[in-house]
Design a protein around this motif. Structure first.
Motif, PDB file in Angstrom:
ATOM      1  N   ALA A  63       0.837  -1.209   0.000  1.00 45.01           N
ATOM      2  CA  ALA A  63       0.000   0.000   0.000  1.00 45.01           C
ATOM      3  C   ALA A  63       0.864   1.249   0.000  1.00 45.01           C
ATOM      4  N   ARG A  64       1.946   1.224   0.765  1.00 48.89           N
ATOM      5  CA  ARG A  64       2.851   2.376   0.810  1.00 48.89           C
ATOM      6  C   ARG A  64       3.496   2.627  -0.551  1.00 48.89           C
ATOM      7  N   LEU A  65       4.068   1.572  -1.130  1.00 45.77           N
ATOM      8  CA  LEU A  65       4.835   1.746  -2.364  1.00 45.77           C
ATOM      9  C   LEU A  65       3.942   2.052  -3.564  1.00 45.77           C
ATOM     10  N   ILE A  66       2.762   1.433  -3.617  1.00 43.90           N
ATOM     11  CA  ILE A  66       1.839   1.714  -4.724  1.00 43.90           C
ATOM     12  C   ILE A  66       1.370   3.172  -4.649  1.00 43.90           C
ATOM     13  N   THR A  67       1.001   3.622  -3.437  1.00 44.96           N
ATOM     14  CA  THR A  67       0.582   5.019  -3.275  1.00 44.96           C
ATOM     15  C   THR A  67       1.717   5.964  -3.630  1.00 44.96           C
ATOM     16  N   LEU A  68       2.937   5.612  -3.232  1.00 41.84           N
ATOM     17  CA  LEU A  68       4.101   6.440  -3.538  1.00 41.84           C
ATOM     18  C   LEU A  68       4.316   6.546  -5.040  1.00 41.84           C
ATOM     19  N   ALA A  69       4.276   5.401  -5.730  1.00 39.60           N
ATOM     20  CA  ALA A  69       4.510   5.407  -7.179  1.00 39.60           C
ATOM     21  C   ALA A  69       3.460   6.241  -7.910  1.00 39.60           C
ATOM     22  N   ILE A  70       2.200   6.069  -7.541  1.00 37.73           N
ATOM     23  CA  ILE A  70       1.132   6.817  -8.200  1.00 37.73           C
ATOM     24  C   ILE A  70       1.250   8.306  -7.910  1.00 37.73           C
ATOM     25  N   ASN A  71       1.582   8.655  -6.653  1.00 39.92           N
ATOM     26  CA  ASN A  71       1.591  10.075  -6.294  1.00 39.92           C
ATOM     27  C   ASN A  71       2.854  10.812  -6.716  1.00 39.92           C
ATOM     28  N   ILE A  72       3.929  10.109  -6.986  1.00 45.22           N
ATOM     29  CA  ILE A  72       5.069  10.763  -7.637  1.00 45.22           C
ATOM     30  C   ILE A  72       4.614  11.295  -8.986  1.00 45.22           C
ATOM     31  N   ALA A  73       3.852  10.466  -9.716  1.00 45.11           N
ATOM     32  CA  ALA A  73       3.336  10.887 -11.016  1.00 45.11           C
ATOM     33  C   ALA A  73       2.285  11.986 -10.880  1.00 45.11           C
ATOM     34  N   VAL A  74       1.362  11.843  -9.919  1.00 47.26           N
ATOM     35  CA  VAL A  74       0.285  12.830  -9.759  1.00 47.26           C
ATOM     36  C   VAL A  74       0.844  14.186  -9.338  1.00 47.26           C
ATOM     37  N   MET A  75       1.781  14.190  -8.390  1.00 45.70           N
ATOM     38  CA  MET A  75       2.361  15.477  -7.966  1.00 45.70           C
ATOM     39  C   MET A  75       3.082  16.163  -9.118  1.00 45.70           C
ATOM     40  N   GLY A  76       3.738  15.370  -9.973  1.00 40.61           N
ATOM     41  CA  GLY A  76       4.379  15.951 -11.145  1.00 40.61           C
ATOM     42  C   GLY A  76       3.370  16.587 -12.076  1.00 40.61           C
ATOM     43  N   LEU A  77       2.233  15.916 -12.263  1.00 39.15           N
ATOM     44  CA  LEU A  77       1.170  16.449 -13.118  1.00 39.15           C
ATOM     45  C   LEU A  77       0.602  17.743 -12.526  1.00 39.15           C
ATOM     46  N   VAL A  78       0.351  17.741 -11.216  1.00 40.97           N
ATOM     47  CA  VAL A  78      -0.176  18.941 -10.554  1.00 40.97           C
ATOM     48  C   VAL A  78       0.816  20.093 -10.683  1.00 40.97           C
ATOM     49  N   LEU A  79       2.106  19.808 -10.522  1.00 44.20           N
ATOM     50  CA  LEU A  79       3.133  20.845 -10.621  1.00 44.20           C
ATOM     51  C   LEU A  79       3.162  21.456 -12.019  1.00 44.20           C
ATOM     52  N   VAL A  80       3.180  20.614 -13.039  1.00 45.95           N
ATOM     53  CA  VAL A  80       3.231  21.117 -14.422  1.00 45.95           C
ATOM     54  C   VAL A  80       1.972  21.913 -14.750  1.00 45.95           C
ATOM     55  N   GLU A  81       0.811  21.407 -14.362  1.00 45.42           N
ATOM     56  CA  GLU A  81      -0.434  22.111 -14.663  1.00 45.42           C
ATOM     57  C   GLU A  81      -0.511  23.448 -13.918  1.00 45.42           C
ATOM     58  N   GLY A  82      -0.028  23.489 -12.690  1.00 47.38           N
ATOM     59  CA  GLY A  82      -0.014  24.750 -11.943  1.00 47.38           C
ATOM     60  C   GLY A  82       0.902  25.777 -12.585  1.00 47.38           C
ATOM     61  N   ILE A  83       2.075  25.331 -13.033  1.00 48.82           N
ATOM     62  CA  ILE A  83       3.008  26.237 -13.719  1.00 48.82           C
ATOM     63  C   ILE A  83       2.414  26.700 -15.044  1.00 48.82           C
ATOM     64  N   ARG A  84       1.811  25.782 -15.780  1.00 43.19           N
ATOM     65  CA  ARG A  84       1.220  26.132 -17.083  1.00 43.19           C
ATOM     66  C   ARG A  84       0.118  27.175 -16.919  1.00 43.19           C
ATOM     67  N   ALA A  85      -0.750  26.982 -15.941  1.00 47.20           N
ATOM     68  CA  ALA A  85      -1.839  27.928 -15.714  1.00 47.20           C
ATOM     69  C   ALA A  85      -1.297  29.305 -15.326  1.00 47.20           C
ATOM     70  N   SER A  86      -0.252  29.343 -14.503  1.00 46.51           N
ATOM     71  CA  SER A  86       0.344  30.615 -14.096  1.00 46.51           C
ATOM     72  C   SER A  86       0.993  31.321 -15.283  1.00 46.51           C
ATOM     73  N   LEU A  87       1.705  30.559 -16.120  1.00 40.73           N
ATOM     74  CA  LEU A  87       2.348  31.145 -17.302  1.00 40.73           C
ATOM     75  C   LEU A  87       1.311  31.677 -18.285  1.00 40.73           C
ATOM     76  N   GLN A  88       0.242  30.923 -18.465  1.00 42.61           N
ATOM     77  CA  GLN A  88      -0.803  31.344 -19.393  1.00 42.61           C
ATOM     78  C   GLN A  88      -1.447  32.642 -18.919  1.00 42.61           C
ATOM     79  N   ALA A  89      -1.658  32.756 -17.617  1.00 41.85           N
ATOM     80  CA  ALA A  89      -2.247  33.980 -17.074  1.00 41.85           C
ATOM     81  C   ALA A  89      -1.313  35.172 -17.257  1.00 41.85           C
ATOM     82  N   SER A  90       0.000  34.937 -17.216  1.00 37.22           N
ATOM     83  CA  SER A  90       0.969  36.029 -17.313  1.00 37.22           C
ATOM     84  C   SER A  90       1.333  36.375 -18.753  1.00 37.22           C
ATOM     85  N   LEU A  91       1.483  35.335 -19.605  1.00 36.99           N
ATOM     86  CA  LEU A  91       1.982  35.545 -20.968  1.00 36.99           C
ATOM     87  C   LEU A  91       0.867  35.679 -21.997  1.00 36.99           C
ATOM     88  N   GLY A  92      -0.349  35.280 -21.643  1.00 33.72           N
ATOM     89  CA  GLY A  92      -1.461  35.383 -22.587  1.00 33.72           C
ATOM     90  C   GLY A  92      -1.238  34.512 -23.803  1.00 33.72           C
TER      91      GLY A  92
END
Length: 524
Positions: free
Chosen positions: A399-428
């Protein structure tokens, strides 16, 4: 000191050194990810897979190792896996590109996961008397904590004094010392009643975890048909895993244990710790180096505030468990982790954020993981009968390792999407959708200095780099919020699953009746 006592001391030293190596490979590598991004020309997805390959491989091999060790000899299997870990570490250190390093990390994870499981099996057989056994497992736990706690500092110092290759190569001579100690001190042991390997369960679960991780990490680069195909394979593999465990005479997972409130509540603790705290250790060095501007050594020192409380929190967690039961200790620990992440989010959002503004959140989250860890492990094994403790421990680790593997990927997705949304708001409309996503991934990887060369349009739109830096901070703020809210929700779920003190008492009475000799004889 008798010969037997001396041999046990040598065996304990070898086992502890092996567990130290496993812990170092989890916590020392994240701090060198910004260096690997430059040295190996690795992109953000490569950095994710450098970490996740190790985790997924550990998940794959855990359940098979116990059966193999019982059948062919625990000492023999531990020697083989320690040699394999040393060879995989050597390949990691000699890697010249990210693909080779990812493959080598997968091999290292296979060997490391098997080696870790063997350490527990060897200690359980080598130390069978109560007091001596307790001291042995205490020493093992402390050394494991040292590997996890000081890994970031060790990784940062190695990079500063030498080069990134030695973060991996250092394990080769250390594994050699462990190998010698194991060969001299460990007594061979087998289980003549060893069960067969649940091959169908291992294959289907590994395929499901890999499929979901791949979909989350690479999904944006796949076409619609390929994306749906990968999702279908992952879902089918997971359904096949459930079916295989239902019909197997020797399943990896006996799902009937989830009817026990104590066990299910504790498993939520396993999931909660690896939902936020451990996957975030992969990304935190990128924020510290690129967001706050610290070098590898400074980043390693700051990360000690995140990992060292993990070593001092367990006594407090155990005291809470003994006084208030696991139904209080585990949810309270998860809640503390969540509050730590919220504090990090606040500290990172302050104008002129630095190590001081981040420090309270790091310490609170680290204390929370320390409070949660030991009560969770003790409760998962203690909530079932002794003959099912091995299976319960396997579900706990999985349970620990499966959650870890999935959330390494999910946190990466959240990070990229958060950066993308911020850049889009700033750069138009300065950048198209594909350019924007590519830029977001480059920012997430942390090498901000080279972005104006890699993305020429950015030079005119953001000459000072302030918008890019702000986007990185916004992305990490979203990740911290995701980790904090998620683990708080899991804390509430854990508390509800545990139920009231009365429900705990009823559950304990039912387990005692079910395992009593009269009931067992009647069942026969």
């Amino acid at each position: 000191m008798t010969f037997q006592t001396g041999r046990n001391a040598v065996a304990l030293a070898g086992v502890c050194l092996a567990s130290l190596l496993f812990g170092l490979e989890i916590s020392s590598v994240p701090v060198i990810l910004p260096t690997l991004e430059t040295a190996l020309k690795a992109d953000f997805k490569d950095l994710q897979w450098i970490m996740n390959a190790y985790t997924i491989a550990c998940t794959t091999v855990l359940m098979a190792t116990g059966t193999l060790a019982d059948r062919f000899g625990r000492k023999r299997v531990m020697i083989i896996t320690t040699i394999a870990f040393a060879l995989a570490s050597l390949i990691c250190g000699l890697a010249q590109d990210s693909l080779v390093l990812i493959i080598a990390r997968f091999l290292q994870g296979l060997a490391g996961g098997a080696m870790l499981l063997c350490t527990v099996a060897v200690l359980s057989h080598q130390f069978q008397e109560g007091a001596e056994r307790g001291r042995a497992f205490t020493a093992w736990g402390i050394v494991s904590g040292v590997g996890l706690g000081f890994g970031p500092l060790i990784g940062g110092l190695i990079v500063s004094l030498s080069n990134w290759q030695w973060v991996f190569l250092i394990h080769v001579p250390l594994a050699g010392v462990a190998l010698l100690l194991i060969a001299v001190g460990v007594r061979e042991s087998r289980d003549p009643q060893a069960k067969r390997i649940d091959l169908a369960g291992i294959v289907t679960l590994s395929l499901a975890v890999f499929g979901f991780s791949y979909l989350i990490t690479q999904g944006a680069d796949l076409g619609p048909a390929m994306r749906w195909g990968v999702a279908a394979v992952a879902i089918v593999a997971f359904v096949a895993f459930l079916a295989a465990e239902k019909v197997s005479p020797h399943p990896m997972f006996d799902f009937s244990v989830f009817r026990i409130r104590q066990f299910s509540g504790a498993i939520m603790g396993c999931i909660g710790m690896n939902f936020s705290y451990w996957p975030f250790i992969i990304y935190l060095p990128i924020y510290v180096s690129s967001g706050l501007g610290y070098d590898a050594t400074q980043a390693g020192l700051l990360l000690l505030a995140y990992t060292l409380p993990f070593m001092v929190g367990p006594p407090l967690g155990e005291a809470l468990r003994r006084r208030y039961q696991a139904r209080i200790a585990i949810p309270l620990g998860l809640l503390t982790i969540g509050l730590g992440f919220i504090a990090m989010k606040i500290g990172a959002g302050i104008e002129g954020a630095n190590w001081l503004t981040l420090l309270p959140g790091l310490l609170i989250a680290g204390l929370g993981i320390g409070i949660t860890s030991t009560p969770t492990t003790n409760t998962t094994t203690a909530s079932v009968s002794p003959d099912r403790a091995g299976m319960a421990s396997g579900i706990d680790i999985s349970a620990r390792l499966i959650t870890l593997a999935i959330n390494i990927a999910v946190m990466g997705l959240v990070l990229v999407e958060g950066i993308r949304a911020s850049l889009q708001a700033s750069l138009g409309a300065a950048l198209g959708p594909e350019e924007l996503r590519t830029l977001a991934e480059k920012v997430a990887a942390g090498n901000l200095a080279s972005l104006t060369q890699d993305v020429p349009k950015l030079a005119g739109a953001d000459p000072s780099g302030s918008l890019v830096h702000a986007a990185l901070v916004d992305g990490f703020g979203l990740v911290m919020l995701y980790g904090g809210i998620g683990v708080i929700v899991l804390a509430v779920l854990s508390f509800l699953i545990f139920g009231s003190r009365q429900a705990q008492s009823v559950g304990k009475a039912e387990r005692e009746v079910a395992s009593s000799p009269a009931v067992v004889l009647k069942g026969k």
